[in-house]
Design a protein around this motif. Structure first.
Motif, PDB file in Angstrom:
ATOM      1  N   ILE A 285     -10.888  49.003  44.125  1.00 27.03           N
ATOM      2  CA  ILE A 285     -10.449  50.168  43.363  1.00 27.03           C
ATOM      3  C   ILE A 285      -9.581  51.046  44.257  1.00 27.03           C
ATOM      4  CG2 ILE A 285     -11.126  52.251  42.133  1.00 27.03           C
ATOM      5  CD1 ILE A 285     -13.699  50.872  41.345  1.00 27.03           C
ATOM      6  N   ILE A 286      -8.364  51.283  43.810  1.00 30.03           N
ATOM      7  CA  ILE A 286      -7.474  52.227  44.480  1.00 30.03           C
ATOM      8  C   ILE A 286      -7.708  53.581  43.828  1.00 30.03           C
ATOM      9  CG2 ILE A 286      -5.072  52.797  45.013  1.00 30.03           C
ATOM     10  CD1 ILE A 286      -4.450  49.798  44.498  1.00 30.03           C
ATOM     11  N   ARG A 287      -8.185  54.541  44.596  1.00 34.26           N
ATOM     12  CA  ARG A 287      -8.532  55.844  44.046  1.00 34.26           C
ATOM     13  C   ARG A 287      -7.274  56.706  43.837  1.00 34.26           C
ATOM     14  NH1 ARG A 287     -13.373  55.114  41.780  1.00 34.26           N
ATOM     15  NH2 ARG A 287     -14.886  54.239  43.273  1.00 34.26           N
ATOM     16  N   LYS A 288      -7.363  57.584  42.848  1.00 30.70           N
ATOM     17  CA  LYS A 288      -6.276  58.524  42.589  1.00 30.70           C
ATOM     18  C   LYS A 288      -5.899  59.255  43.876  1.00 30.70           C
ATOM     19  CE  LYS A 288      -5.097  62.607  39.820  1.00 30.70           C
ATOM     20  NZ  LYS A 288      -5.558  63.570  38.788  1.00 30.70           N
ATOM     21  N   GLY A 289      -4.610  59.304  44.170  1.00 29.87           N
ATOM     22  CA  GLY A 289      -4.115  59.984  45.358  1.00 29.87           C
ATOM     23  C   GLY A 289      -3.970  59.088  46.570  1.00 29.87           C
ATOM     24  N   GLU A 290      -4.542  57.886  46.527  1.00 28.25           N
ATOM     25  CA  GLU A 290      -4.408  56.968  47.657  1.00 28.25           C
ATOM     26  C   GLU A 290      -3.033  56.305  47.631  1.00 28.25           C
ATOM     27  OE1 GLU A 290      -8.954  55.685  48.786  1.00 28.25           O
ATOM     28  OE2 GLU A 290      -7.872  54.396  47.368  1.00 28.25           O
ATOM     29  N   VAL A 291      -2.576  55.937  48.825  1.00 34.14           N
ATOM     30  CA  VAL A 291      -1.246  55.347  48.984  1.00 34.14           C
ATOM     31  C   VAL A 291      -1.345  53.833  49.067  1.00 34.14           C
ATOM     32  CG1 VAL A 291       0.794  55.204  50.471  1.00 34.14           C
ATOM     33  CG2 VAL A 291      -0.380  57.399  50.160  1.00 34.14           C
ATOM     34  N   VAL A 292      -0.488  53.167  48.304  1.00 35.00           N
ATOM     35  CA  VAL A 292      -0.322  51.715  48.415  1.00 35.00           C
ATOM     36  C   VAL A 292       1.003  51.466  49.127  1.00 35.00           C
ATOM     37  CG1 VAL A 292       0.112  49.574  47.153  1.00 35.00           C
ATOM     38  CG2 VAL A 292      -1.681  51.135  46.385  1.00 35.00           C
ATOM     39  N   LEU A 293       0.959  50.727  50.209  1.00 33.48           N
ATOM     40  CA  LEU A 293       2.165  50.382  50.963  1.00 33.48           C
ATOM     41  C   LEU A 293       2.465  48.911  50.726  1.00 33.48           C
ATOM     42  CD1 LEU A 293       4.250  51.569  52.970  1.00 33.48           C
ATOM     43  CD2 LEU A 293       2.825  50.677  54.818  1.00 33.48           C
ATOM     44  N   VAL A 294       3.518  48.642  49.978  1.00 36.02           N
ATOM     45  CA  VAL A 294       3.914  47.270  49.673  1.00 36.02           C
ATOM     46  C   VAL A 294       4.814  46.772  50.801  1.00 36.02           C
ATOM     47  CG1 VAL A 294       5.171  45.768  48.091  1.00 36.02           C
ATOM     48  CG2 VAL A 294       3.726  47.605  47.191  1.00 36.02           C
ATOM     49  N   SER A 295       4.356  45.747  51.498  1.00 37.03           N
ATOM     50  CA  SER A 295       5.124  45.189  52.615  1.00 37.03           C
ATOM     51  C   SER A 295       6.145  44.186  52.090  1.00 37.03           C
ATOM     52  CB  SER A 295       4.177  44.490  53.598  1.00 37.03           C
ATOM     53  OG  SER A 295       4.910  43.737  54.547  1.00 37.03           O
ATOM     54  N   PHE A 296       7.427  44.566  52.162  1.00 38.57           N
ATOM     55  CA  PHE A 296       8.465  43.623  51.759  1.00 38.57           C
ATOM     56  C   PHE A 296       8.516  42.447  52.723  1.00 38.57           C
ATOM     57  CE2 PHE A 296      10.626  47.601  49.985  1.00 38.57           C
ATOM     58  CZ  PHE A 296      10.083  47.404  48.729  1.00 38.57           C
ATOM     59  N   GLY A 297       8.298  42.730  54.013  1.00 43.37           N
ATOM     60  CA  GLY A 297       8.274  41.657  55.000  1.00 43.37           C
ATOM     61  C   GLY A 297       7.168  40.659  54.725  1.00 43.37           C
ATOM     62  N   GLY A 298       6.001  41.152  54.309  1.00 44.17           N
ATOM     63  CA  GLY A 298       4.897  40.264  53.978  1.00 44.17           C
ATOM     64  C   GLY A 298       5.145  39.504  52.699  1.00 44.17           C
ATOM     65  N   ALA A 299       5.540  40.221  51.631  1.00 45.55           N
ATOM     66  CA  ALA A 299       5.752  39.587  50.331  1.00 45.55           C
ATOM     67  C   ALA A 299       6.889  38.569  50.370  1.00 45.55           C
ATOM     68  CB  ALA A 299       6.047  40.658  49.284  1.00 45.55           C
ATOM     69  N   ASN A 300       7.952  38.897  51.099  1.00 48.57           N
ATOM     70  CA  ASN A 300       9.114  38.003  51.139  1.00 48.57           C
ATOM     71  C   ASN A 300       8.915  36.787  52.039  1.00 48.57           C
ATOM     72  OD1 ASN A 300      10.602  39.486  49.315  1.00 48.57           O
ATOM     73  ND2 ASN A 300      11.613  40.722  50.893  1.00 48.57           N
ATOM     74  N   ARG A 301       7.769  36.735  52.717  1.00 46.98           N
ATOM     75  CA  ARG A 301       7.442  35.545  53.499  1.00 46.98           C
ATOM     76  C   ARG A 301       6.107  34.951  53.055  1.00 46.98           C
ATOM     77  NH1 ARG A 301       9.945  35.181  59.447  1.00 46.98           N
ATOM     78  NH2 ARG A 301      11.764  36.540  59.200  1.00 46.98           N
ATOM     79  N   ASP A 302       5.771  35.162  51.801  1.00 51.89           N
ATOM     80  CA  ASP A 302       4.540  34.609  51.238  1.00 51.89           C
ATOM     81  C   ASP A 302       4.770  33.129  50.917  1.00 51.89           C
ATOM     82  OD1 ASP A 302       2.321  33.876  49.765  1.00 51.89           O
ATOM     83  OD2 ASP A 302       2.289  35.690  48.542  1.00 51.89           O
ATOM     84  N   PRO A 303       4.028  32.221  51.567  1.00 51.08           N
ATOM     85  CA  PRO A 303       4.246  30.785  51.337  1.00 51.08           C
ATOM     86  C   PRO A 303       3.884  30.334  49.931  1.00 51.08           C
ATOM     87  CG  PRO A 303       2.316  31.125  52.715  1.00 51.08           C
ATOM     88  CD  PRO A 303       2.981  32.460  52.579  1.00 51.08           C
ATOM     89  N   VAL A 304       3.112  31.138  49.205  1.00 53.50           N
ATOM     90  CA  VAL A 304       2.810  30.789  47.812  1.00 53.50           C
ATOM     91  C   VAL A 304       4.074  30.912  46.956  1.00 53.50           C
ATOM     92  CG1 VAL A 304       1.472  31.458  45.777  1.00 53.50           C
ATOM     93  CG2 VAL A 304       0.396  31.462  48.030  1.00 53.50           C
ATOM     94  N   LYS A 305       4.960  31.823  47.318  1.00 56.40           N
ATOM     95  CA  LYS A 305       6.200  32.043  46.561  1.00 56.40           C
ATOM     96  C   LYS A 305       7.388  31.302  47.159  1.00 56.40           C
ATOM     97  CE  LYS A 305       9.076  33.916  43.648  1.00 56.40           C
ATOM     98  NZ  LYS A 305       9.079  33.537  42.210  1.00 56.40           N
ATOM     99  N   PHE A 306       7.481  31.277  48.491  1.00 56.65           N
ATOM    100  CA  PHE A 306       8.667  30.724  49.146  1.00 56.65           C
ATOM    101  C   PHE A 306       8.274  29.538  50.016  1.00 56.65           C
ATOM    102  CE2 PHE A 306       9.438  35.282  48.538  1.00 56.65           C
ATOM    103  CZ  PHE A 306      10.613  35.255  47.804  1.00 56.65           C
ATOM    104  N   GLU A 307       8.920  28.423  49.792  1.00 60.70           N
ATOM    105  CA  GLU A 307       8.657  27.241  50.607  1.00 60.70           C
ATOM    106  C   GLU A 307       9.157  27.469  52.030  1.00 60.70           C
ATOM    107  OE1 GLU A 307       9.754  22.435  50.694  1.00 60.70           O
ATOM    108  OE2 GLU A 307      10.390  23.711  49.023  1.00 60.70           O
ATOM    109  N   ASP A 308       8.298  27.150  53.000  1.00 61.52           N
ATOM    110  CA  ASP A 308       8.646  27.299  54.412  1.00 61.52           C
ATOM    111  C   ASP A 308       9.279  28.674  54.657  1.00 61.52           C
ATOM    112  OD1 ASP A 308       8.932  26.729  57.061  1.00 61.52           O
ATOM    113  OD2 ASP A 308      10.460  25.169  56.810  1.00 61.52           O
ATOM    114  N   PRO A 309       8.549  29.753  54.396  1.00 63.89           N
ATOM    115  CA  PRO A 309       9.157  31.091  54.379  1.00 63.89           C
ATOM    116  C   PRO A 309       9.655  31.585  55.725  1.00 63.89           C
ATOM    117  CG  PRO A 309       6.762  31.254  54.258  1.00 63.89           C
ATOM    118  CD  PRO A 309       7.098  29.803  54.111  1.00 63.89           C
TER     119      PRO A 309
END
Length: 380
Positions: A285-309
């Motif tokens: 549970i992400i509580r109201k007021g908490e910050v979510v930091l989306v890592s583009f570096g992490g997401a853009n090298r996710d092997p589930v999405k990108f082959e040999d990332p």
């Protein structure tokens, strides 16, 4: 609630230069991690592609902080966001970007004509900085003689000093934009700022404070992202000789090459957003007021999405990276950044086929992913 891994994000020189092994470990540990950051305190860190894409488009999160003020801007929530973006789109069109391509090509050629091929040159300082500044000034209708002034006012954004000098950078940039708007009201031209002043939607116009905030955002984002894209892209290419050779043989690949540079070393390392209410994500549970930091570096090298990332592949197809974010906050300037990078890097490869790195580089330790310098030798 399920136990959550809590870690401080590494900021050692090794981790700054290559954060991806650490991001891989966090991705494998779970969908989200509680991480301690130097710039946002404790956050929920997201490193998996599917979850990153989902949360970036989730309207239960806001990009605005409590201290961002009340003036509507491109990072506002709907309905202000919808109104601002709709008005901006009337001026910031694909046609306007494509009409600049020939001018950008001439500008690139002129800048490269002034460089000595046989001597080491800092390509960031001499090329990747001044090119995007010249382009965004041209789009906004700012005089060519103002480019050095614009760079001096805003350079600390890339220098990693935004938090320490945030008000200083903001006020210096604001002063320039206020003067530019006043000038364009008196003598409008065929430029973006004049178009924004005139833009209407159902009788609505951008207010003066909104014009100022938008002008600041366009100058800052208009060159910071592209400077890093050009610098990171050239560095990635020269660090992978096989891909450099391929692009020399097949210059028509420059479009897919730029997309791969964006995925491989995104200009922004992450985007933060704040929960407007409690949000359940799986067992967490992400509580109201908490910050979510989306890592583009992490997401853009996710092997589930990108082959040999971890491999740079300028022929990669269906490259649905998140370098320009996703959802309602997808970057408005993406077409301009892509066009500039295609012209800049494509011309470098064509004109200087023997271009090579001339020394080590240092990566900036802030939320923008970029280099302090890029020493290269362009020719023999």
């Amino acid at each position: 609630m399920t136990d959550v891994l809590r870690v401080p994000l590494e900021d050692s020189p090794v981790a700054v230069a290559d954060p991806y092994p650490g991001l891989d470990r966090l991705r494998e540990a779970g969908p989200m991690t509680r991480a301690q950051t130097a710039f946002m305190g404790e956050v929920w860190l997201v490193t998996r592609y599917d979850l990153a894409r989902e949360l970036l488009a989730d309207l239960r999160f806001s990009r605005r902080r409590d201290d961002d003020g009340d003036v509507a801007a491109v990072d506002s929530d709907p309905p202000d966001h919808t109104r601002i973006r709709r008005l901006v789109r009337k001026a910031f069109t694909q046609r306007r970007v494509e009409e600049l391509r020939g001018w950008v090509q001439d500008l690139v050629d002129g800048m490269l004509d002034g460089l000595e091929p046989s001597r080491p040159v800092d390509l960031l300082d001499r090329f990747a900085y001044p090119l995007p500044i010249a382009v965004i000034c041209e789009m906004l209708g700012a005089p060519a003689e103002d480019r050095a002034d614009v760079r001096a006012r805003t350079e600390k954004i890339l220098a990693g000093e935004v938090e320490e000098n945030r008000e200083e950078v903001y006020e210096r940039t604001k002063q320039y934009i206020v003067e530019l708007i006043a000038q364009k009201r008196l003598t409008p031209g065929d430029d973006l700022m004049s178009a924004l002043i005139a833009a209407q939607d159902g009788g609505e116009r951008l207010s003066e404070p909104e014009l100022v905030e938008l002008g600041i955002a366009l100058i800052a984002a208009g060159y910071a992202t592209t400077t890093n894209l050009i610098g990171n892209g050239v560095h990635a290419l020269l660090s992978h000789p096989d891909q450099h050779e391929l692009l020399k043989r097949r210059p028509e690949l420059i479009g897919s090459a730029v997309e791969e540079f964006l995925r491989f070393e995104s200009s922004f390392s992450a985007a933060g957003q704040i929960a407007k209410e409690d949000v359940k994500v799986g067992d967490l549970i992400i509580r109201k007021g908490e910050v979510v930091l989306v890592s583009f570096g992490g997401a853009n090298r996710d092997p589930v999405k990108f082959e040999d990332p971890g491999r740079l592949d300028i022929t990669r197809e269906s490259n649905q990276h998140l370098a320009f974010s996703h959802g309602i906050h997808h970057c408005l300037g993406a077409p301009l950044a892509r066009m500039e990078a295609q012209v800049a890097i494509g011309t470098l490869v064509r004109r200087f086929p023997d271009m090579r790195l001339a020394g080590p580089v240092r990566w900036r330790a802030n939320i923008m992913r970029g280099l302090h310098e890029l020493p290269v030798v362009l020719g023999g």
